[in-house]
Design an enzyme around this catalytic site. Sequence first.
Site, short mmCIF file in Angstrom:
data_model
loop_
_atom_site.label_atom_id
_atom_site.label_comp_id
_atom_site.label_asym_id
_atom_site.label_seq_id
_atom_site.Cartn_x
_atom_site.Cartn_y
_atom_site.Cartn_z
N SER A 51 -9.15 -0.30 7.27
CA SER A 51 -9.20 -0.05 6.30
C SER A 51 -8.34 -1.49 5.27
O SER A 51 -8.09 -1.96 4.41
CB SER A 51 -7.72 0.93 5.94
OG SER A 51 -8.53 2.16 6.12
N LYS A 105 0.72 -1.03 -0.23
CA LYS A 105 0.24 -0.40 0.04
C LYS A 105 1.18 0.63 0.45
O LYS A 105 1.89 0.71 0.79
CB LYS A 105 -1.04 0.50 1.29
CG LYS A 105 -1.79 1.38 1.54
CD LYS A 105 -2.71 1.36 2.24
CE LYS A 105 -3.51 2.27 2.59
NZ LYS A 105 -4.56 2.15 3.78
N SER A 130 -9.42 1.88 3.20
CA SER A 130 -8.44 2.67 2.37
C SER A 130 -7.67 1.59 1.68
O SER A 130 -7.63 2.16 0.77
CB SER A 130 -8.43 4.08 2.67
OG SER A 130 -6.66 3.27 4.30
N1 GLN Z 1 -12.40 4.01 7.01
C1 GLN Z 1 -11.80 5.06 7.68
C2 GLN Z 1 -11.56 5.88 7.66
O1 GLN Z 1 -12.39 6.88 6.57
C3 GLN Z 1 -10.49 3.98 8.17
C4 GLN Z 1 -10.07 4.26 7.25
C5 GLN Z 1 -8.48 3.59 8.30
O2 GLN Z 1 -8.60 2.12 8.39
N2 GLN Z 1 -7.65 3.91 7.42
O3 GLN Z 1 -11.54 7.06 8.60
#
Ligand code: GLN
Length: 477
Positions: free
Chosen positions: A178, A79, A154
């Site tokens: 994420s 990532k 994400s």
């Molecule tokens: N969807 C969550 C957010 O927008 C989690 C994102 C993540 O785990 N990096 O913060």
Amino acid sequence: MDLTSLTIDAARSAVQERKTTALALAEAHYDRIQKEDGQIGAFLTLSKERALAQADRIDRMAAEGKPLPPLGGVPVGIKDVMSTRGVRTTAGSKILEKYIPPYDCTAVARMEAAGAVMLGKMNCDEFAMGSSNENSAYHPVRNPRDLSRVPGGSSGGSAAAVAADMAVVTLGSDTGGSIRQPASFCGVVGLMPTYGRVSRYGLIAFASSLDHIGPLTKTVKDAATVLRTIAGRDAMDSTSADVPVPDYVAELDKPVRGMKVGVAKEYFGEGLDDEVRQAVEAAIDKLRGLGCEIVPVSLSHTPYAIPTYYLIATAEASANLARYDGVRYTLRARGVKTLSEMYRRSRDEGFGAEVKRRIMLGTYALSAGYYDAYYLKAQKVRTLLTRDFDEAFRKVDAIVTPTSPTPAFRLGEKSNDPLAMYLADIYTVTADLAGIPGISVPCGETKDNLPIGLQILGRHFDESAILRLGHAYEQAA
Ligand code: GLN
């Protein structure tokens, strides 16, 4: 042999036994990326030179008959929030478009030391803020199962690449879901280890008390192999825990009969899609059939998890992202007259809308006069949420829930409604807030062939239990 549908062990032994080469494996994956990724969009940068050099090193070991390390020759994706020496690392943001780190993230270095071949860097929501990958400053990622739908976020590129056989394994990061949520949307396995289990040295920080690195894989066993590789104390990260790392793979086959598995009604309430509910209930029955004892537990503060998460995560993000000021790390606005104009314009041009929204929310929550009402209160609720889990884990060895209330939604469906997007994180943010490990394992599909994920949560530093349950379920299903 189909070179792009192998698990870690199959790939490694094929290279070891000279049935193929690490070079051929890497090239087969690059061919597939060439063919598929135009429409999926999972990769932001390819690191061919680095991949081929590593593959060559592994092939020479195999030719000399030396035993290959656990990930010998295995093609992986990283990532793009993890720093990679000499390879562009953008965090999905314009502000880091030209950033080339001078050092490697520890997790990446450990993967490569274990023989992994890094194909490239995976698309993601900007600074890992999002649940659909639509917040990438470059391009969205599409779900390989249905190109009109999001892959989740994400770590959307990380999940889509594994689902579409463009990598055997990827690393993602999880701050509020994420790794697990995109894994569930794409039909792969996603593991978030305990807070502190894996070093974050070299991870571009979003919310430091919540950020985790973990694998996305095709099987639970592969997740166990990767965790074993990247886990453990790192002198470069003072928050990495000095706790012995078990041999997760060896522990996979311990019996699950007699294990106590908790089910919390708070995770089966309003907003849960019917098909997801049915699939998860069927999975719970399957665990019962394997001899697990299903025990009702209560996680009564769950309704407060989303506001708590979006206060703490944004507050920490506002502090962490202050470093992108146009002075260091690339993007600097042109044609400015004063220093403060340079700061303002660089940040305005470099950050996307969601990142700006979070910086503003977080700065507000931390500001004098509001700190007690928001940030401090959120920290107190975080303690209550953690205590819910402590209480539950006195009675059970693991807790099972849906990973996400719905299957993958359509691109654009929620992108104009930040609150609806935030609510989709309801079942995942709690584990990040409590610091406990969680895994998402595929547990069926909807009528429209969309994958559904079963989430298994465990005690602090007891990844073994959730891996074992996930493995037993996967074998039975
Ligand atoms: N969807 C969550 C957010 O927008 C989690 C994102 C993540 O785990 N990096 O913060």
